[in-house]
Design an enzyme around this catalytic site. Sequence first.
Site, PDB file in Angstrom:
ATOM      1  N   HIS A  95       0.834  -1.208   0.000  1.00 39.27           N
ATOM      2  CA  HIS A  95       0.000   0.000   0.000  1.00 39.27           C
ATOM      3  C   HIS A  95       0.863   1.251   0.000  1.00 39.27           C
ATOM      4  CE1 HIS A  95       0.417   1.765   4.065  1.00 39.27           C
ATOM      5  NE2 HIS A  95       0.733   0.544   4.426  1.00 39.27           N
ATOM      6  N   CYS A  96       0.237   2.366  -0.399  1.00 37.24           N
ATOM      7  CA  CYS A  96       0.861   3.680  -0.269  1.00 37.24           C
ATOM      8  C   CYS A  96      -0.182   4.554   0.429  1.00 37.24           C
ATOM      9  CB  CYS A  96       1.286   4.232  -1.636  1.00 37.24           C
ATOM     10  SG  CYS A  96      -0.048   4.302  -2.847  1.00 37.24           S
ATOM     11  N   ALA A  97      -0.210   5.831   0.147  1.00 39.02           N
ATOM     12  CA  ALA A  97      -1.179   6.698   0.831  1.00 39.02           C
ATOM     13  C   ALA A  97      -2.604   6.389   0.383  1.00 39.02           C
ATOM     14  CB  ALA A  97      -0.836   8.166   0.590  1.00 39.02           C
TER      15      ALA A  97
END
Length: 145
Positions: free
Chosen positions: A76-78
């Site tokens: 995941h990222c933001a």
Amino acid sequence: MATIATLQRISAKSLSEKILEEREAKDPTFAVIDVRDDDYIGGHIKGSTNIPSQQLDAMMPTLVRRLKDKKTVVFHCALSQQRGPSAALRYLRERDEALRTLGETPAEDQTVYVLDRGFSGWQEVYGEDERLTEGYRKELWVDGY
């Protein structure tokens, strides 16, 4: 061949259940890889590993080796719209080849997911749950972050 469109997504709820289920495990069956770069602020999923997306190429062989026995890997990222999915895709595409190079058997039963809505969506629900989130700073997420 995997594509962005065929990547599997996991909801924050499903991931939170998995984390709580294995909270006492010495060696959990899953890994969470957070590929946020300079936006790696305001908290992170407990037990996750931060590998900034800019370092992913250099870290890929190490990552593949470290994750080879995990049943589930979640990237995941933001927001999980660009960096998270592209990291998951790169990992999927390079994993088996990297393992063969290391003389290892490709991971047959490993599932790779992208966390739906990223850390932004996660923190809306679980930010203040210390069993699931570390280093949370709510003030960084107020006002449309």
